[in-house]
Design an enzyme around this catalytic site. Sequence first.
Site, PDB file in Angstrom:
ATOM      1  N   HIS A 124      -6.287   8.061 -21.453  1.00 33.74           N
ATOM      2  CA  HIS A 124      -5.877   7.967 -22.859  1.00 33.74           C
ATOM      3  C   HIS A 124      -5.942   6.522 -23.331  1.00 33.74           C
ATOM      4  O   HIS A 124      -6.494   6.211 -24.381  1.00 33.74           O
ATOM      5  CB  HIS A 124      -4.469   8.537 -23.043  1.00 33.74           C
ATOM      6  CG  HIS A 124      -4.008   8.522 -24.470  1.00 33.74           C
ATOM      7  ND1 HIS A 124      -3.137   7.591 -24.962  1.00 33.74           N
ATOM      8  CD2 HIS A 124      -4.347   9.316 -25.517  1.00 33.74           C
ATOM      9  CE1 HIS A 124      -2.936   7.816 -26.250  1.00 33.74           C
ATOM     10  NE2 HIS A 124      -3.653   8.855 -26.615  1.00 33.74           N
ATOM     11  N   HIS A 147      -8.593   7.645 -32.434  1.00 32.83           N
ATOM     12  CA  HIS A 147      -7.498   7.867 -33.378  1.00 32.83           C
ATOM     13  C   HIS A 147      -7.964   7.488 -34.781  1.00 32.83           C
ATOM     14  O   HIS A 147      -8.996   6.879 -34.952  1.00 32.83           O
ATOM     15  CB  HIS A 147      -6.275   7.028 -33.008  1.00 32.83           C
ATOM     16  CG  HIS A 147      -5.650   7.464 -31.722  1.00 32.83           C
ATOM     17  ND1 HIS A 147      -5.882   6.847 -30.534  1.00 32.83           N
ATOM     18  CD2 HIS A 147      -4.827   8.501 -31.452  1.00 32.83           C
ATOM     19  CE1 HIS A 147      -5.213   7.467 -29.576  1.00 32.83           C
ATOM     20  NE2 HIS A 147      -4.560   8.485 -30.100  1.00 32.83           N
ATOM     21  N   HIS A 178      -7.823  15.051 -28.318  1.00 33.76           N
ATOM     22  CA  HIS A 178      -6.572  15.350 -27.619  1.00 33.76           C
ATOM     23  C   HIS A 178      -6.535  16.786 -27.108  1.00 33.76           C
ATOM     24  O   HIS A 178      -5.898  17.069 -26.101  1.00 33.76           O
ATOM     25  CB  HIS A 178      -5.369  15.029 -28.512  1.00 33.76           C
ATOM     26  CG  HIS A 178      -5.177  13.552 -28.718  1.00 33.76           C
ATOM     27  ND1 HIS A 178      -5.799  12.865 -29.729  1.00 33.76           N
ATOM     28  CD2 HIS A 178      -4.474  12.623 -28.012  1.00 33.76           C
ATOM     29  CE1 HIS A 178      -5.481  11.575 -29.642  1.00 33.76           C
ATOM     30  NE2 HIS A 178      -4.670  11.404 -28.616  1.00 33.76           N
ATOM     31  N   HIS A 232       3.232  12.767 -35.869  1.00 33.15           N
ATOM     32  CA  HIS A 232       2.674  12.309 -34.599  1.00 33.15           C
ATOM     33  C   HIS A 232       3.026  10.856 -34.289  1.00 33.15           C
ATOM     34  O   HIS A 232       3.682  10.552 -33.304  1.00 33.15           O
ATOM     35  CB  HIS A 232       1.159  12.513 -34.558  1.00 33.15           C
ATOM     36  CG  HIS A 232       0.505  11.796 -33.425  1.00 33.15           C
ATOM     37  ND1 HIS A 232      -0.101  10.563 -33.565  1.00 33.15           N
ATOM     38  CD2 HIS A 232       0.423  12.096 -32.103  1.00 33.15           C
ATOM     39  CE1 HIS A 232      -0.548  10.148 -32.385  1.00 33.15           C
ATOM     40  NE2 HIS A 232      -0.235  11.063 -31.483  1.00 33.15           N
ATOM     41  N   HIS A 268       6.041   9.273 -31.672  1.00 36.67           N
ATOM     42  CA  HIS A 268       5.685   8.335 -30.603  1.00 36.67           C
ATOM     43  C   HIS A 268       6.630   7.133 -30.674  1.00 36.67           C
ATOM     44  O   HIS A 268       7.243   6.744 -29.687  1.00 36.67           O
ATOM     45  CB  HIS A 268       4.242   7.843 -30.781  1.00 36.67           C
ATOM     46  CG  HIS A 268       3.230   8.647 -30.033  1.00 36.67           C
ATOM     47  ND1 HIS A 268       3.084   8.569 -28.676  1.00 36.67           N
ATOM     48  CD2 HIS A 268       2.289   9.534 -30.442  1.00 36.67           C
ATOM     49  CE1 HIS A 268       2.104   9.373 -28.280  1.00 36.67           C
ATOM     50  NE2 HIS A 268       1.597   9.981 -29.345  1.00 36.67           N
ATOM     51  N   PHE A 305      -0.285   2.816 -28.010  1.00 35.33           N
ATOM     52  CA  PHE A 305      -1.422   3.584 -27.498  1.00 35.33           C
ATOM     53  C   PHE A 305      -1.669   3.326 -26.012  1.00 35.33           C
ATOM     54  O   PHE A 305      -1.949   4.241 -25.254  1.00 35.33           O
ATOM     55  CB  PHE A 305      -2.695   3.215 -28.258  1.00 35.33           C
ATOM     56  CG  PHE A 305      -2.782   3.846 -29.613  1.00 35.33           C
ATOM     57  CD1 PHE A 305      -2.349   5.147 -29.816  1.00 35.33           C
ATOM     58  CD2 PHE A 305      -3.337   3.159 -30.680  1.00 35.33           C
ATOM     59  CE1 PHE A 305      -2.445   5.740 -31.070  1.00 35.33           C
ATOM     60  CE2 PHE A 305      -3.439   3.742 -31.930  1.00 35.33           C
ATOM     61  CZ  PHE A 305      -2.995   5.028 -32.133  1.00 35.33           C
ATOM     62  N   HIS A 308       1.884  16.403 -27.541  1.00 33.84           N
ATOM     63  CA  HIS A 308       0.533  16.752 -27.984  1.00 33.84           C
ATOM     64  C   HIS A 308       0.235  18.234 -27.933  1.00 33.84           C
ATOM     65  O   HIS A 308      -0.645  18.725 -28.637  1.00 33.84           O
ATOM     66  CB  HIS A 308      -0.515  15.921 -27.243  1.00 33.84           C
ATOM     67  CG  HIS A 308      -0.775  14.642 -27.967  1.00 33.84           C
ATOM     68  ND1 HIS A 308      -1.650  14.569 -29.030  1.00 33.84           N
ATOM     69  CD2 HIS A 308      -0.201  13.425 -27.847  1.00 33.84           C
ATOM     70  CE1 HIS A 308      -1.624  13.340 -29.524  1.00 33.84           C
ATOM     71  NE2 HIS A 308      -0.753  12.621 -28.819  1.00 33.84           N
TER      72      HIS A 308
HETATM   73 CU1  C2O Z   1      -3.801   9.534 -28.506  1.00 28.52          CU
HETATM   74 CU2  C2O Z   1      -0.424  10.756 -29.470  1.00 28.52          CU
HETATM   75  O1  C2O Z   1      -1.948   9.673 -29.156  1.00 28.52           O
END
Ligand code: C2O
Length: 591
Positions: A164, A185, A194, A315, A319, A336, A349
Amino acid sequence: MEKWWVLAVAVVSVILLLFVTTNFDNRSSRSISSLPDFLDKQAQYVLDFVFPLPPTSSTPQVQVDPPHPIFIGPNVTQCFASFSDDYQPVNCCSGIPSYTEEELLATAKDFEFPVFNESQIRVRRPVHKITDTVFMEKYRKATEIMKNLPITNPHCFARQANIHCSYCTGAFKEENYDDMLLRIHRSRLFFPFHRAYLYFYERIVGKIMGDDSFAIPYWNWDVPEGMYMPDMFMNGSLFHHKRETTHFPPRVTQNDFYKSDEFLGPEKQVEANLALMYVQMVSGAKTPELFMGCPLKAGHDGWCMGLGTIEMSPHNSLHSWTGITSLPELEDMGAFYSAARDPLFYAHHSNIDRLWHVWRELNDVKEEWSDPEWFNSFFYFYDENQQLIRVRVSDMLDETKLGYRYVPSETPWLDYKPTPLVEPNLAKKELSKLNNGLNTPLFGSNIRRLDTTFTVKVPRSIKPVAEDEIKDGKKIHTEEILVVDGILAEENVAVKFDVFINMVNESMAIKSDVRVREYAGAFQTMGGGKKINAKKVAKIDEKMKTTYKIGISDLLQDLDAVNDDSIWVTVVPRGQFDVTIDGMRIEYQRW
Ligand code: C2O
């Protein structure tokens, strides 16, 4: 002598193979231009700039792209290491170590759909409803095993996390473009990337558990019962030490969280979370671009940066909310480079992926785009047998073929439409007084620094917006979109600002949030957490300006503003004030 012969054959076959693939892609590229229907669907027309874009010095030069096969993908022959904000090396490159072209040809396999029957479908369940302790223990055990695997094993937990990291901090250049880094992203690649990442992760965990039915549970933060850090992830190997302890249960999640955002208290926060879902899933997500992100294509010509509603928030915000608030990049979940080191990442996710499914159902969508560049863009992952797999976006579009499904969740947000703070016509009367004689833009041709709240009057089309129409049996909708152009922040920092429409005054806007109908949306990014990133190592000067598009057709109706010739837009910075924007305008998307 014989060796030379073998080598010659190998070289010739590589050239032949390259020729065949290139030709195949060129053929599909031509067919695009013979599809007027496709062009029509994507047609957008730009009306008015409130204030013009600033003169060129910061605008990148026009670059002419060479002819190329059309897809976006990582060039895995070279991986660029970086450094975190406190200059710790961030070595994501173990995720997918470099392969030479020859090794790739010999090693990577194209994705094949799994073979399964009804009874073998993996069922992803809402995590807060799982009481089965045997399942939990097996999941914990498998995670522990993965955490203890050597880094040489692609199933090693740290290595999975680094996959990732490498895709989202730009450790790879874009295939065919030596001067561009791959980003997954802030564009339409977000959802399919994802989905593929989780697909393989799920199969790897299942294999290690010895359970082919293993399915990643989903963190159901869009229903009140799920708005907590899930218990399952609060101990054993599913727990993660780099999380914000003040957000531990029973604290309600802040689905629109940004660093300094205040907690509204449990009840109001639940309301805010539901209202946010309504805006991001329903009223603000009427076209694929609004929901999924801008249609990124290969090379300079195809470059864009624009987040879809759900990627932006909840989202990004969840995070940030999960990571440690006092750390520079809200590590681990908030950056990230480190996010996937927290096992909760995958449950987060899983819900994001489910919401893609839900959005498709709500809008009766089978296919968001039909250009070959969308279908052919690809990523590499390791499968449950440690085999390197090349998976295309098109492989991830038909959910019924992937061998998993979701236990449906309630959707209490579906009709959770907030009401206007001030009666719309009263508000407009007030606003017109305020704006007496002030019809010129507030800040002329200067770019605007977001250090204070400000309001602009944005003109709308003089023509009435096209009604929805039926064309070839398909409903064509025209969505009105408020575009905030040229958002520029210091690279990689998290940014948030709220946008309100027809809000009577600025102090009201500052005190308000998503629970009032005047709220149009919040621009929200997540930091990469890399001070010296691959871009600098690879000496790439990539343009970084982001565009924020807000679907406002429904909103204008609710604010009784459909027939007005302009709207008042109030921008409220919510932190990180070192941000500038170029301008605002209205555009239309037909879809
Ligand atoms: Cu690639 Cu929730 O991030």
